[in-house]
Design a protein around this motif. Structure first.
Motif, PDB file in Angstrom:
ATOM      1  N   LEU A 412       0.756  -1.092   0.031  1.00 16.10           N
ATOM      2  CA  LEU A 412       0.086   0.045   0.084  1.00 16.10           C
ATOM      3  C   LEU A 412       0.896   1.331   0.069  1.00 16.10           C
ATOM      4  N   MET A 414       2.422   2.911   2.280  1.00 10.58           N
ATOM      5  CA  MET A 414       2.557   4.105   3.249  1.00 10.58           C
ATOM      6  C   MET A 414       3.935   4.506   3.606  1.00 10.58           C
ATOM      7  N   ASN A 415       5.042   3.742   3.404  1.00  9.37           N
ATOM      8  CA  ASN A 415       6.524   4.050   3.471  1.00  9.37           C
ATOM      9  C   ASN A 415       6.921   4.652   2.134  1.00  9.37           C
ATOM     10  N   ARG A 418       6.579   2.921  -3.254  1.00  8.49           N
ATOM     11  CA  ARG A 418       5.522   3.352  -3.966  1.00  8.49           C
ATOM     12  C   ARG A 418       5.551   3.356  -5.444  1.00  8.49           C
ATOM     13  N   ARG A 431      -4.863  -6.123  -3.155  1.00  8.98           N
ATOM     14  CA  ARG A 431      -5.942  -5.597  -3.451  1.00  8.98           C
ATOM     15  C   ARG A 431      -5.086  -4.645  -4.706  1.00  8.98           C
ATOM     16  N   ARG A 436      -4.089   2.060  -5.019  1.00 11.09           N
ATOM     17  CA  ARG A 436      -3.468   1.215  -3.986  1.00 11.09           C
ATOM     18  C   ARG A 436      -1.976   1.214  -3.615  1.00 11.09           C
ATOM     19  N   GLN A 437      -1.206   1.239  -4.710  1.00  8.16           N
ATOM     20  CA  GLN A 437       0.282   1.322  -4.590  1.00  8.16           C
ATOM     21  C   GLN A 437       1.043   2.471  -5.057  1.00  8.16           C
ATOM     22  N   GLY A 438       0.068   3.294  -5.142  1.00  9.54           N
ATOM     23  CA  GLY A 438       0.450   4.938  -5.441  1.00  9.54           C
ATOM     24  C   GLY A 438      -0.396   5.378  -6.339  1.00  9.54           C
TER      25      GLY A 438
ATOM     26  N   ASP B  22      -9.906   2.561   0.228  1.00  8.31           N
ATOM     27  CA  ASP B  22      -8.570   3.488  -0.290  1.00  8.31           C
ATOM     28  C   ASP B  22      -9.028   4.454  -1.013  1.00  8.31           C
ATOM     29  N   LYS B  27      -4.209   5.998   1.740  1.00  8.28           N
ATOM     30  CA  LYS B  27      -3.098   5.813   2.669  1.00  8.28           C
ATOM     31  C   LYS B  27      -2.445   6.937   3.348  1.00  8.28           C
ATOM     32  N   GLN B  28      -1.956   7.928   2.316  1.00  5.79           N
ATOM     33  CA  GLN B  28      -1.009   8.761   2.698  1.00  5.79           C
ATOM     34  C   GLN B  28      -1.750   9.629   4.005  1.00  5.79           C
ATOM     35  N   LYS B  31      -1.661   8.676   8.271  1.00  8.75           N
ATOM     36  CA  LYS B  31      -0.754   8.761   9.178  1.00  8.75           C
ATOM     37  C   LYS B  31      -1.171   9.685  10.373  1.00  8.75           C
ATOM     38  N   GLU B  45      -8.087  11.311  -4.364  1.00  7.80           N
ATOM     39  CA  GLU B  45      -7.681  10.986  -5.482  1.00  7.80           C
ATOM     40  C   GLU B  45      -8.742  11.198  -6.824  1.00  7.80           C
ATOM     41  N   ARG B  83      -9.974   0.662   7.815  1.00  2.30           N
ATOM     42  CA  ARG B  83      -9.719   2.289   8.372  1.00  2.30           C
ATOM     43  C   ARG B  83     -10.863   2.772   8.800  1.00  2.30           C
TER      44      ARG B  83
END
Ligand code: SF4
Lengths: 470, 201
Positions: A412, A414-415, A418, A431, A436-438, B22, B27-28, B31, B45, B83
């Motif tokens: 996903l 978050m770190n 991406r 997913r 989702r991945q960016g 999502d 996700k961003q 945090k 998005e 979430r």
């Protein structure tokens, strides 16, 4: 006694009280906590001045926000760092067991729980994470919860619940060589849709499930939520017990014997009835690949991107058109002709040792296609260590894959891991939602073997053609 | 928590199927350490372009719907991740009720913890309501949605309804069962001693 399903049995064993309004209070045996969905729960506890009822029923670890490169240097991204620090402050204040970032046992919660023997058959397990369903592989009733429920469990060790319906999935026949749990999961979701299991707990049965290792069963149960079911279950058997024996938190000696006797009774009664039944013959299944922005949009490696013109309703047609536009795909394209720019092997779905072995067997002696970025992220530090002991890291590195430190990573993003806008990725995660991945990234869900095959050929390839080494 | 009784407001149509969490809150924005302030990131998005400018074609960027307090959606709303940031973001934006043919289980539960009403109505009703000019009324005591001369009723489990109507705190309710929980734990220590945690990881 009325015949009961495995779910009925676990439910009955955990019923604390039934309230006048019909809701049930269910006892929660085990609680996994990570940094993303817990800060507000601890804050709520603190504000209400409530004590934490059973700190040692919790296992906590940071996984979503952790860097997979140069972790020793700390977390550079400030918001990520703050969230991990917040977890560390909370677990310290409340005396909750925690696996620190640089501990070898750190990893994705759903990989760590089973590894430590925290996950046991017949238990109720929750986590503020939808893929908690993973632990159902052990015959545990495991489900994802929201942050308010996390707070509820911290305070009371229970949850108000409504009973779900029973759904049995019967996989008929044996899975062909080269196929695995991920293919089972994707084929099932393709059949029932992402809302197919809503309101149900799914029990997976049949010879193809019995033949799966614990890793495979975890992959299958992990994906239950993508089929709409909050929980998936596999009845425990000798494969389960062999996996558990000797793990750090598993009962020992007399307690092990007593537990084993109980665990052996954990199966649906012959005559138990299920509210819903699904049967799927898997004996001729081919490797699965998703083409859209929902896990239900899946076909096999010999298939083509479908034509929205053939959709059965106007709504479906609209949805498919939007998905194909987002994915940058044309109807009728052969799945094998889809070229990739990235491959991600990891996540709580497919980041375990067996998954890495499967991918390494394909990568061995081959090279990642030019221009393609391929990442391998072990699900935990212990998986990483085991893989390194087996030399899998060297196979991956020699082939041109990146070998990273454990965490959720590009599942996903978050770190820092991406995808860029428009980049197409074969991913072993769960997913393929938009973004989702960016932002703007394009995800195709596949098994670890299929991901490795895509990495070395640059496009989707039937992994069975590459099996047996080069 | 703020009780939910009757709500009259603008309803924004977003009739896609499978609107996942999502998409509701990417996700961003997970945090954060607090529950508030997520409204401006709701549907980020599809609501903003890559440079952060509003996309004029997105419903919540259009004049009447900016003030929406009701969302009309397609089946399986809220699927995906657990979430709670999703209901937090909806609520912070100003949405108090979501009308859809079906909801994903975890999202559905999360709504009640936040005073949001997820009401299940058939797709035809949703489509009809989407054509209504002007506000809709969501009447929880009567379990009705009214607008443009139409009235639709929805089912809701009485226990869930009570939580919203009275703004109940679930933890406080469970604390009434503390004696039962103690008794359960004592029983279990005897009957299933292997479930006690003896070793730390
Ligand atoms: S690996 Fe992916 S799906 Fe699993 S817990 Fe992490 S973010 Fe969630």
């Amino acid at each position: 006694m009325t015949p009961r399903t495995l779910y009925d049995k676990i439910w009955d064993d955990h019923l604390v009280a039934t309230r006048a309004d019909g809701t049930c209070l269910l006892y929660i045996d085990r609680h996994l906590v990570h940094e993303v969905t817990s800060p507000q729960a601890f804050e709520g506890l603190r504000e209400a001045r409530r004590p934490l009822r059973r700190p040692n029923a919790i296992l906590s670890v940071a996984d979503h926000n952790v860097p997979t490169l140069n972790r020793e240097k700390g977390i550079a991204d400030e918001t990520c760092r703050l969230q991990v620090e917040e977890l560390e402050t909370n677990v310290k204040a409340y005396g909750v067991p925690y696996l620190p970032l640089l501990d070898d046992r750190q990893g994705i919660v759903h990989v760590v729980g089973p590894e430590q023997g925290f996950t046991l058959p017949g238990t109720t397990i929750v986590c503020g994470d939808s893929h908690t369903s993973t632990h159902g592989a052990f015959g545990a009733l495991a489900f994802g919860i929201g942050t308010s429920e996390v707070e509820h469990v911290l305070a009371t060790q229970t949850l108000p619940q409504r009973k779900s319906r029973n759904l049995r999935v019967r996989f008929l026949g044996a899975l062909p060589p080269g196929l695995g749990a991920k293919d089972l999961a994707l084929a099932l979701i393709g059949r029932i849709g992402t809302a197919g299991g809503t309101g149900h707990v799914m029990e997976f049965t049949g010879p193809a499930v019995r033949a799966l290792s614990m890793e495979g069963r975890m992959t299958l149960c992990n994906m239950s939520i993508e089929g709409g079911a909050r929980s998936g279950l596999v009845a425990p058997d000798d494969v389960t017990f062999a996996y558990l024996e000797g793990r750090p938190m598993v009962p020992k000696d007399d307690l092990w014997d007593a537990a084993l006797t109980h665990w052996q009774s954990l199966r649906s009664d012959e005559a138990a009835t299920f509210d819903t039944e699904v049967a799927l013959d898997v004996s001729a299944l081919a490797p699965q690949v998703t083409w859209g922005t929902s896990p239900q949009w899946v076909t096999d490696i010999g298939g083509r991107v479908p034509d929205p013109a053939e959709a059965t309703s106007a709504d479906d047609r609209q949805a498919m058109l939007r998905a194909l536009d987002y994915m940058g795909l044309k109807p009728g394209t052969l799945i094998q002709d889809i070229a990739l720019q990235a491959v991600f092997i990891g996540s709580c779905t497919n980041g375990r040792i067996e998954d890495l072995r499967e991918a390494a067997a394909v990568a061995k002696g081959r090279k990642v296609a030019p221009g393609l970025r391929a990442l391998v992220v072990p699900g935990s530090g212990l998986v990483k260590r085991q893989a390194e002991a087996e030399g899998l890291d060297r196979i991956f590195l020699a082939a041109g894959f990146e070998w990273r430190q454990p965490g959720c990573s590009m599942c996903l993003g978050m770190n820092d891991d991406r995808l860029e806008e428009g980049v197409r990725c074969a991913s072993t995660s769960n997913r393929n939602f938009e973004g989702r991945q960016g932002r703007g990234s394009r995800t195709h869900l596949v098994s670890p073997g299929m991901a490795a095959a895509a990495a070395v050929t640059g496009h989707f390839t039937d992994v069975r053609q590459l099996m047996g080494g080069q | 928590m703020e009780p939910f009784t009757t709500l009259t407001g603008i309803a924004a149509p977003l009739l896609r199927t499978n609107i996942d969490t999502d998409l509701i809150i990417p996700k961003q924005f997970l945090k954060t350490l607090v529950r508030s302030g997520l409204g401006r990131h709701l549907f980020s998005e599809i609501r903003y372009d890559a440079d952060g400018r509003e996309r004029p074609d997105f419903v919540l960027n259009q004049p009447p719907y900016r003030a929406a307090s009701i969302l009309l959606a397609g089946p399986n709303f809220g699927c995906g991740s657990s979430r709670e940031h999703a209901p937090w973001a909806l609520k912070d934006f100003g949405i108090r009720a979501i009308l859809a043919p079906s909801f994903a289980d975890i999202f559905f539960t999360n709504c009640f913890a936040n005073g949001l009403l997820p009401a299940v109505l058939p797709m035809e009703a949703i489509e009809t309501l989407a054509t209504v000019k002007g506000p809709l009324t969501v009447d929880l005591p009567a379990q009705q949605v009214r607008g443009g001369g139409h009235t639709f009723t929805f089912d809701l489990e009485p226990a869930r309804k009570a939580v919203l109507l009275e703004g109940l705190d679930e933890i406080k309710r469970t604390e009434a069962n503390l004696g039962d929980i103690d008794a359960f734990e004592a029983r279990r220590r005897l009957n299933a001693p292997w479930l006690e945690i003896h070793t730390q990881p």
